[in-house]
Write an enzyme that holds these catalytic residues in place. Structure first.
Site, PDB file in Angstrom:
ATOM      1  N   LYS A  62      33.921  47.351  21.726  1.00 27.12           N
ATOM      2  CA  LYS A  62      34.186  46.489  22.877  1.00 27.12           C
ATOM      3  C   LYS A  62      34.290  45.029  22.420  1.00 27.12           C
ATOM      4  O   LYS A  62      33.546  44.626  21.530  1.00 27.12           O
ATOM      5  CB  LYS A  62      33.038  46.597  23.889  1.00 27.12           C
ATOM      6  CG  LYS A  62      33.054  47.851  24.724  1.00 27.12           C
ATOM      7  CD  LYS A  62      31.951  47.819  25.762  1.00 27.12           C
ATOM      8  CE  LYS A  62      31.892  49.117  26.554  1.00 27.12           C
ATOM      9  NZ  LYS A  62      33.043  49.346  27.413  1.00 27.12           N
ATOM     10  N   ASP A 112      24.847  51.122  31.112  1.00 30.49           N
ATOM     11  CA  ASP A 112      25.628  52.362  31.048  1.00 30.49           C
ATOM     12  C   ASP A 112      24.754  53.611  31.220  1.00 30.49           C
ATOM     13  O   ASP A 112      25.259  54.727  31.249  1.00 30.49           O
ATOM     14  CB  ASP A 112      26.411  52.416  29.730  1.00 30.49           C
ATOM     15  CG  ASP A 112      27.799  53.006  29.911  1.00 30.49           C
ATOM     16  OD1 ASP A 112      28.284  53.042  31.051  1.00 30.49           O
ATOM     17  OD2 ASP A 112      28.398  53.446  28.902  1.00 30.49           O
ATOM     18  N   ASP A 146      35.499  54.448  23.051  1.00 27.91           N
ATOM     19  CA  ASP A 146      34.840  53.781  24.175  1.00 27.91           C
ATOM     20  C   ASP A 146      34.941  54.620  25.457  1.00 27.91           C
ATOM     21  O   ASP A 146      34.269  54.332  26.439  1.00 27.91           O
ATOM     22  CB  ASP A 146      35.455  52.386  24.382  1.00 27.91           C
ATOM     23  CG  ASP A 146      34.584  51.482  25.234  1.00 27.91           C
ATOM     24  OD1 ASP A 146      33.417  51.842  25.477  1.00 27.91           O
ATOM     25  OD2 ASP A 146      35.077  50.423  25.657  1.00 27.91           O
ATOM     26  N   GLU A 183      33.568  57.320  26.068  1.00 31.83           N
ATOM     27  CA  GLU A 183      32.553  58.250  25.571  1.00 31.83           C
ATOM     28  C   GLU A 183      31.806  58.962  26.696  1.00 31.83           C
ATOM     29  O   GLU A 183      31.324  60.070  26.517  1.00 31.83           O
ATOM     30  CB  GLU A 183      31.550  57.502  24.681  1.00 31.83           C
ATOM     31  CG  GLU A 183      30.406  56.766  25.409  1.00 31.83           C
ATOM     32  CD  GLU A 183      30.870  55.697  26.391  1.00 31.83           C
ATOM     33  OE1 GLU A 183      31.974  55.162  26.202  1.00 31.83           O
ATOM     34  OE2 GLU A 183      30.145  55.409  27.360  1.00 31.83           O
ATOM     35  N   ARG A 200      32.795  60.339  29.430  1.00 32.51           N
ATOM     36  CA  ARG A 200      33.410  61.608  29.845  1.00 32.51           C
ATOM     37  C   ARG A 200      33.132  62.712  28.829  1.00 32.51           C
ATOM     38  O   ARG A 200      33.090  63.883  29.179  1.00 32.51           O
ATOM     39  CB  ARG A 200      34.907  61.383  30.097  1.00 32.51           C
ATOM     40  CG  ARG A 200      35.696  60.977  28.904  1.00 32.51           C
ATOM     41  CD  ARG A 200      37.056  60.395  29.268  1.00 32.51           C
ATOM     42  NE  ARG A 200      36.981  59.025  29.779  1.00 32.51           N
ATOM     43  CZ  ARG A 200      38.013  58.313  30.218  1.00 32.51           C
ATOM     44  NH1 ARG A 200      39.220  58.844  30.221  1.00 32.51           N
ATOM     45  NH2 ARG A 200      37.857  57.092  30.657  1.00 32.51           N
TER      46      ARG A 200
HETATM   47  N1  BES Z   1      30.826  52.267  30.218  1.00 34.09           N
HETATM   48  C1  BES Z   1      32.202  51.972  30.235  1.00 34.09           C
HETATM   49  C2  BES Z   1      32.742  51.671  31.622  1.00 34.09           C
HETATM   50  C3  BES Z   1      32.245  50.412  32.286  1.00 34.09           C
HETATM   51  C4  BES Z   1      32.957  49.239  32.203  1.00 34.09           C
HETATM   52  C5  BES Z   1      31.105  50.436  33.066  1.00 34.09           C
HETATM   53  C6  BES Z   1      32.504  48.099  32.841  1.00 34.09           C
HETATM   54  C7  BES Z   1      30.650  49.304  33.706  1.00 34.09           C
HETATM   55  C8  BES Z   1      31.352  48.131  33.607  1.00 34.09           C
HETATM   56  C9  BES Z   1      33.014  53.157  29.691  1.00 34.09           C
HETATM   57  O1  BES Z   1      32.381  53.928  28.743  1.00 34.09           O
HETATM   58  C10 BES Z   1      34.246  52.606  29.088  1.00 34.09           C
HETATM   59  O2  BES Z   1      34.123  51.845  28.172  1.00 34.09           O
HETATM   60  N2  BES Z   1      35.375  52.970  29.626  1.00 34.09           N
HETATM   61  C11 BES Z   1      36.628  52.474  29.163  1.00 34.09           C
HETATM   62  C12 BES Z   1      37.613  53.607  29.206  1.00 34.09           C
HETATM   63  C13 BES Z   1      38.889  53.321  28.487  1.00 34.09           C
HETATM   64  C14 BES Z   1      38.650  53.225  27.010  1.00 34.09           C
HETATM   65  C15 BES Z   1      39.869  54.421  28.791  1.00 34.09           C
HETATM   66  C16 BES Z   1      37.069  51.348  30.095  1.00 34.09           C
HETATM   67  O3  BES Z   1      36.812  51.410  31.276  1.00 34.09           O
HETATM   68  O4  BES Z   1      37.648  50.380  29.577  1.00 34.09           O
HETATM   69 ZN    ZN Z   2      30.282  53.936  28.815  1.00 37.43          ZN
HETATM   70 ZN    ZN Z   3      32.631  53.165  26.762  1.00 41.73          ZN
END
Ligand code: BES
Ligand code: ZN
Ligand code: ZN
Length: 468
Positions: free
Chosen positions: A241, A252, A311, A313, A315
């Site tokens: 990230k 998370d 990222d 992860e 799912r």
């Molecule tokens: N934990 C994050 C989602 C998230 C983002 C939760 C902001 C709370 C606030 C998740 O694991 C993630 O990083 N998702 C990615 C998915 C993408 C790589 C398809 C996202 O949302 O950018």
């Molecule tokens: Zn996450």
């Molecule tokens: Zn993530």
């Protein structure tokens, strides 16, 4: 905060008065001078008179809850130690407003505010302290305490709250409430061929855990399975990230923490429903041992997953947890998962709202209705066949990210759908709580930081099922 139920008004230091429907009936002159009209999100503290007026706007369930919470923030900042408030027709909401509004997270403050150490008392004036009133009161206290417990878990840093600690907290809740509990580690994941959850946690110095707790009352009216994403930290993994997006990723674990809160609440309330809580507690880190974009993982049900972004992860962890639940638990009525799954959900519906997804429109509607009654916001996001195609993989059964950047909350939900057995398709709901779980501002009855999202709406959903 110490709460007392009383039938007759008593003289205390501070009287908290909720102004309903902008209808001011006392101290008109001074309130007018203060330009206080009783509107929502306004207040007037009259210290010499020992009165705190709090505007509620339209006299409704959530306005009462939120305005009482606002009153608590003011009360907490004063040196008044005892107050009285009239419950009116909204006893549960008043209690929730008190408990949720007076929450503060001080674990990491070296000089904890002295006055907050002194326990304050609130006397709640009700018409009659009969068994029904006491039940409403106790349920509201148990619910709010469970929400506050979840807030504490989520606000705790990843250094102090990792998978083993999450399991320890679960054990404590289980012992306290007489729940069955099983905790599995990496060895079990290997034996059971749970290649997805196993990969996500591999680079972390903290071993992953799968937690399964069961509340099984005699003669249950329903049987429900809850599944929570418990990423105690999400650095993004090798698809790291950006710095600004990594901050707050201690949150998370909100889905898994919500499951702990719900288990605690329903057990304390003794609801006549069998409930299984399953949590995938994992830390997503980088390192020489990290899983990679390009890997193909095999989940517990044998499906192969092409990883194109480490990222995405949550799912992967949920995929194996969903498989575990459907293999191990028979004849359930509903299976609900909770996850801070996508940033896309926050972009789509804003910070305050949960995204509800699933194949059963009636069930989605039912959950949304319960949510709105509980004071939590939720909206339904619909699956569709076009987005479904975007999670296809050229080399595996499915890909962990979509080929389009749009509709990310829905494509993540549809990824999970791939791990729901045919016979359970209509029983499943996915709740993306990425928005409301952690907000860096005070909103409604929620503090800065973790809100405990999911607990109130799920308990309400269960209570509505019982009442059906
Ligand atoms: N934990 C994050 C989602 C998230 C983002 C939760 C902001 C709370 C606030 C998740 O694991 C993630 O990083 N998702 C990615 C998915 C993408 C790589 C398809 C996202 O949302 O950018
Ligand atoms: Zn996450
Ligand atoms: Zn993530």
């Amino acid at each position: 905060m110490k709460l007392n139920l009383i039938e007759e008004s008593i003289n205390t230091e501070l009287e908290i008065i909720i102004i309903k429907n902008n209808n001011i009936e006392s101290d008109n002159e001074v309130l007018q001078k203060l330009n206080f009209k009783g509107e929502i999100d306004t207040s007037a503290l009259l210290p010499e008179l020992g009165k705190l007026y709090i505007g509620c706007g339209e006299y409704s369930s959530d306005n009462v809850r939120c305005s009482v919470a606002a009153a608590m923030r003011i009360f907490s900042d004063t040196n008044f130690c005892e107050a009285i408030i009239e419950a009116g027709e909204y006893l549960a909401e008043v209690v929730e407003g008190i408990e949720l509004g007076s929450y503060s997270f001080t674990k990491y403050k070296s000089n904890k505010d002295n006055k907050k150490e002194i326990e304050k008392t609130i006397n709640i004036l009700v018409e009659k302290v009969d068994p029904k009133t006491i039940e409403i009161f106790e349920d509201a206290v148990n619910l709010s305490n469970s929400v506050n417990m979840v807030r504490d878990f989520v606000n705790t840093t990843p250094e102090d709250f990792y998978p083993k600690i999450m399991a320890k907290k679960a054990k404590k809740i289980a012992i306290e409430n007489n729940l069955e509990i099983k905790i599995f580690g990496e060895k079990y994941f290997t034996e059971q061929k749970m290649g997805a959850i196993s990969a996500v946690g591999r680079a972390s110095r903290h071993d992953s855990r799968l937690i399964h707790m069961t509340y099984a009352p005699a003669n249950p009216m329903k049987k429900i399975v809850l599944i929570g994403k418990g990423l105690t930290y999400d650095s993004g993994g090798l698809s790291l990230k950006p710095a600004d997006f990594m901050v707050t990723m201690k949150s998370d674990k909100s889905g898994g923490s919500a499951v702990l809160g719900i288990m605690n609440a329903i057990a304390k309330m003794k609801l006549p429903i069998e409930v299984h809580g399953i949590i995938g507690a994992v830390e997503n880190m980088i390192g020489g041992d990290a899983y990679k974009p390009d890997d193909v993982l095999v989940a517990k049900n044998g499906k192969t997953i092409e990883v194109r972004n480490t990222d995405a992860e949550g799912r992967l962890v949920l995929a194996d947890c969903l498989c575990y639940a459907q293999d191990e638990i028979q004849d359930f009525d509903y299976i609900i998962d909770y996850a801070t799954l996508t940033g896309a959900c926050v972009v789509g519906v804003g910070h305050y709202t949960t995204g509800i997804m699933g194949n059963n429109i009636l069930l989605n509607n039912k959950l949304q209705e319960s949510a709105l009654k509980s004071g939590e916001l939720a909206t339904i996001l619909h699956f569709n066949k076009y987005l479904k195609k975007t999670i296809k993989s050229k080399i595996a059964d499915i890909c962990n990210i979509s080929s389009t950047r749009y509709g990310g909350a829905i494509t993540a939900g549809m990824f999970l759908d791939e791990f729901i057995k045919e016979e359970n398709k209509q029983k499943w709901i996915h709740c993306d709580i990425a928005g409301p779980a952690f907000v860096e501002e005070i909103w409604g009855c929620n503090p800065y930081g973790a809100s405990g999202a999911g607990v109130r709406f799920t308990v309400k959903f269960m209570k509505d099922l019982i009442a059906e």
